[in-house]
Motif scaffolding. Structure first.
Motif, PDB file in Angstrom:
ATOM      1  N   UNK A  48      41.836  23.979  97.765  1.00 17.17           N
ATOM      2  CA  UNK A  48      42.730  23.845  96.846  1.00 17.17           C
ATOM      3  C   UNK A  48      43.357  22.762  96.362  1.00 17.17           C
ATOM      4  N   UNK A  49      43.859  21.447  97.090  1.00 19.07           N
ATOM      5  CA  UNK A  49      44.770  20.526  97.384  1.00 19.07           C
ATOM      6  C   UNK A  49      44.001  19.431  97.149  1.00 19.07           C
ATOM      7  N   UNK A  50      42.474  19.247  97.448  1.00 17.27           N
ATOM      8  CA  UNK A  50      41.064  18.326  97.318  1.00 17.27           C
ATOM      9  C   UNK A  50      41.296  17.385  96.269  1.00 17.27           C
ATOM     10  N   UNK A  51      40.874  16.145  95.975  1.00 20.80           N
ATOM     11  CA  UNK A  51      41.106  14.931  94.970  1.00 20.80           C
ATOM     12  C   UNK A  51      40.453  16.432  93.737  1.00 20.80           C
ATOM     13  N   UNK A  52      39.991  17.403  93.609  1.00 22.88           N
ATOM     14  CA  UNK A  52      39.001  17.413  93.025  1.00 22.88           C
ATOM     15  C   UNK A  52      39.772  18.589  92.573  1.00 22.88           C
ATOM     16  N   UNK A  53      40.457  19.898  93.206  1.00 21.79           N
ATOM     17  CA  UNK A  53      40.779  20.358  92.862  1.00 21.79           C
ATOM     18  C   UNK A  53      42.217  19.675  91.316  1.00 21.79           C
TER      19      UNK A  53
ATOM     20  N   UNK B 107      41.744  17.389  89.972  1.00 19.47           N
ATOM     21  CA  UNK B 107      41.760  17.374  88.768  1.00 19.47           C
ATOM     22  C   UNK B 107      41.019  18.345  87.761  1.00 19.47           C
ATOM     23  N   UNK B 108      40.471  19.350  88.661  1.00 19.93           N
ATOM     24  CA  UNK B 108      40.029  20.373  87.887  1.00 19.93           C
ATOM     25  C   UNK B 108      41.274  22.046  87.528  1.00 19.93           C
ATOM     26  N   UNK B 109      42.179  21.641  87.984  1.00 19.04           N
ATOM     27  CA  UNK B 109      43.707  22.507  87.947  1.00 19.04           C
ATOM     28  C   UNK B 109      43.596  23.872  89.053  1.00 19.04           C
ATOM     29  N   UNK B 110      42.366  23.205  90.093  1.00 12.59           N
ATOM     30  CA  UNK B 110      42.145  24.655  91.443  1.00 12.59           C
ATOM     31  C   UNK B 110      40.828  24.328  92.107  1.00 12.59           C
ATOM     32  N   UNK B 111      40.979  24.919  92.759  1.00 14.01           N
ATOM     33  CA  UNK B 111      39.401  24.365  93.940  1.00 14.01           C
ATOM     34  C   UNK B 111      38.068  24.767  92.836  1.00 14.01           C
ATOM     35  N   UNK B 112      37.454  24.256  93.187  1.00 13.11           N
ATOM     36  CA  UNK B 112      35.702  23.964  92.405  1.00 13.11           C
ATOM     37  C   UNK B 112      35.500  24.980  92.688  1.00 13.11           C
ATOM     38  N   UNK B 113      35.397  25.822  93.714  1.00 10.15           N
ATOM     39  CA  UNK B 113      34.622  26.905  94.151  1.00 10.15           C
ATOM     40  C   UNK B 113      35.149  28.083  93.242  1.00 10.15           C
ATOM     41  N   UNK B 114      36.675  27.945  92.320  1.00  8.58           N
ATOM     42  CA  UNK B 114      37.445  29.267  91.934  1.00  8.58           C
ATOM     43  C   UNK B 114      37.309  28.890  90.612  1.00  8.58           C
ATOM     44  N   UNK B 115      36.462  27.526  90.612  1.00 10.88           N
ATOM     45  CA  UNK B 115      36.475  26.922  88.822  1.00 10.88           C
ATOM     46  C   UNK B 115      35.220  26.482  88.867  1.00 10.88           C
ATOM     47  N   UNK B 116      34.474  27.010  88.734  1.00 10.13           N
ATOM     48  CA  UNK B 116      32.825  26.533  88.683  1.00 10.13           C
ATOM     49  C   UNK B 116      32.725  25.840  87.319  1.00 10.13           C
ATOM     50  N   UNK B 117      32.928  26.429  85.892  1.00  7.75           N
ATOM     51  CA  UNK B 117      32.924  25.940  84.853  1.00  7.75           C
ATOM     52  C   UNK B 117      33.445  24.298  84.538  1.00  7.75           C
ATOM     53  N   UNK B 118      34.698  24.534  84.828  1.00  7.93           N
ATOM     54  CA  UNK B 118      35.532  23.043  85.254  1.00  7.93           C
ATOM     55  C   UNK B 118      35.024  22.422  85.863  1.00  7.93           C
ATOM     56  N   UNK B 119      34.383  22.585  87.253  1.00  5.49           N
ATOM     57  CA  UNK B 119      33.762  22.199  87.971  1.00  5.49           C
ATOM     58  C   UNK B 119      32.014  21.412  87.296  1.00  5.49           C
TER      59      UNK B 119
END
Length: 113
Positions: free
Chosen positions: A10-15, A17-29
């Protein structure tokens, strides 16, 4: 190397950008992925990626190039053996080659040479 990517972080660069962990925001990812937008209207691409990048696996650049080719484009792809993120670990000659390729690419695409 597989890179430091963690889809559950939840604190990675991708998170960030996406406003949350990519696994929890698959559509945004999916929407944020360049591969998603590799269609007929995609711009020209020059992709330079170190094979030892610890932040972003080189396979992501390979995947993007494959998606662009499938959409009818001819992306430039060069994988640089031993290169880490920001070209760490490359020889001065390889870094200069990346710079030259980038400038030449920009000139060709803007009519400057």
């Amino acid at each position: 190397p597989e890179g430091a990517y963690d889809a559950h972080d939840p604190a990675g660069f991708e998170a960030l950008l996406l406003g949350g962990a990519p696994a929890e925001r698959p559509d945004a990812a999916r929407d944020a992925s360049p591969v998603t937008h590799a269609g007929p209207q995609a711009p020209p691409f020059l992709i330079l990626h170190g094979t030892d990048d610890v932040l972003i696996p080189a396979r992501q650049s390979v995947r993007l190039a494959e998606a662009l080719r499938a959409a009818g484009h001819e992306p430039g792809l060069r994988l640089l053996d031993g290169g880490d993120h920001l070209w760490v670990g490359l020889t001065d000659a390889d870094v200069e080659d990346c710079f030259t390729r980038t400038v030449d690419f920009a000139r060709r695409r803007t009519g400057g040479g």
